[in-house]
Write a protein that holds these residues in place. Structure first.
Motif, PDB file in Angstrom:
ATOM      1  N   THR A 137     -11.699   2.814   5.814  1.00 38.11           N
ATOM      2  CA  THR A 137     -10.613   2.136   6.528  1.00 38.11           C
ATOM      3  C   THR A 137     -11.236   1.017   7.349  1.00 38.11           C
ATOM      4  O   THR A 137     -12.050   1.281   8.232  1.00 38.11           O
ATOM      5  N   CYS A 183      -6.688  -2.017   7.537  1.00 38.67           N
ATOM      6  CA  CYS A 183      -6.757  -0.702   8.187  1.00 38.67           C
ATOM      7  C   CYS A 183      -5.647   0.238   7.712  1.00 38.67           C
ATOM      8  O   CYS A 183      -5.461   1.306   8.303  1.00 38.67           O
ATOM      9  N   VAL A 196      -3.500   3.083   6.257  1.00 38.05           N
ATOM     10  CA  VAL A 196      -3.640   4.478   5.809  1.00 38.05           C
ATOM     11  C   VAL A 196      -2.230   5.011   5.569  1.00 38.05           C
ATOM     12  O   VAL A 196      -1.240   4.378   5.954  1.00 38.05           O
ATOM     13  N   THR A 228      -6.593   8.642   3.924  1.00 39.10           N
ATOM     14  CA  THR A 228      -7.357   7.402   3.930  1.00 39.10           C
ATOM     15  C   THR A 228      -7.794   7.098   2.492  1.00 39.10           C
ATOM     16  O   THR A 228      -7.590   7.902   1.586  1.00 39.10           O
TER      17      THR A 228
END
Ligand code: FES
Ligand code: FES
Length: 162
Positions: free
Chosen positions: A39, A51, A53, A77
């Motif tokens: 990430t 970033c 998720v 993730t």
């Protein structure tokens, strides 16, 4: 939102009790506390999507969520999507179509593609994908192969789900 540690997170199917201030950014818990460095952090303005998720199956920019807000939730993730020898269909499509150059944006792009399938199904037009990628930045590819990869990955997910 809990004010004190521990924060309980299920990450890639594993339960974690994280000792961190509830106001820590989720992305920092993932990267710094749990060493899930797939990430990425690509900006400080919530614009790049590196970033991304999945939180309870929905794509979230983890730089915009506090760890305390994620308490009790299930997070996936990029590391939890597939393995090197058993890639998630969206990951496999990025490899097959060469939907990347440096790869920095790729984890966020893959998650964004999965989110598009959740929202729109498996038959994604290039126009729709381009529109949905508004929140994801890539400085290498020009986006063409990313769009092709997401379209292919979305179709492959349908086969995988069948
Ligand atoms: Fe989260 Fe850029 S690091 S949007
Ligand atoms: Fe380099 Fe997207 S492949 S930033």
């Amino acid at each position: 939102m809990p004010l004190q540690s521990p924060i309980h997170l299920t990450i890639n199917g594993m339960a974690h009790a994280v000792d961190a201030p509830a106001t820590t950014l989720l992305v920092d818990v993932l990267r710094d506390t749990l060493a899930l460095t797939g990430t990425h952090i690509g900006c400080d303005t919530s614009q790049c999507g590196a970033c991304n998720v999945l939180v309870d199956g929905v794509a979230v920019k983890s730089c915009t969520m506090l760890a305390g807000q994620a308490d009790g939730r299930a997070i996936t993730t990029i590391e939890g999507l597939g393995q090197a020898d058993a890639l998630h269909p969206m990951q496999a499509a990025f490899r097959a179509v060469h939907g990347l150059q440096c790869g920095f944006c790729t984890p966020g792009m893959v998650i964004a593609g999965i989110e598009m399938v959740r929202k729109h199904g498996h038959d994604l037009s290039h126009e729709l994908i381009a529109h949905e990628l508004e929140g994801n930045l890539c400085r290498c590819t020009g986006y063409i192969n990313i769009i092709k990869a997401i379209a292919a990955g979305a179709k492959a997910m349908e086969t995988a789900d069948a």
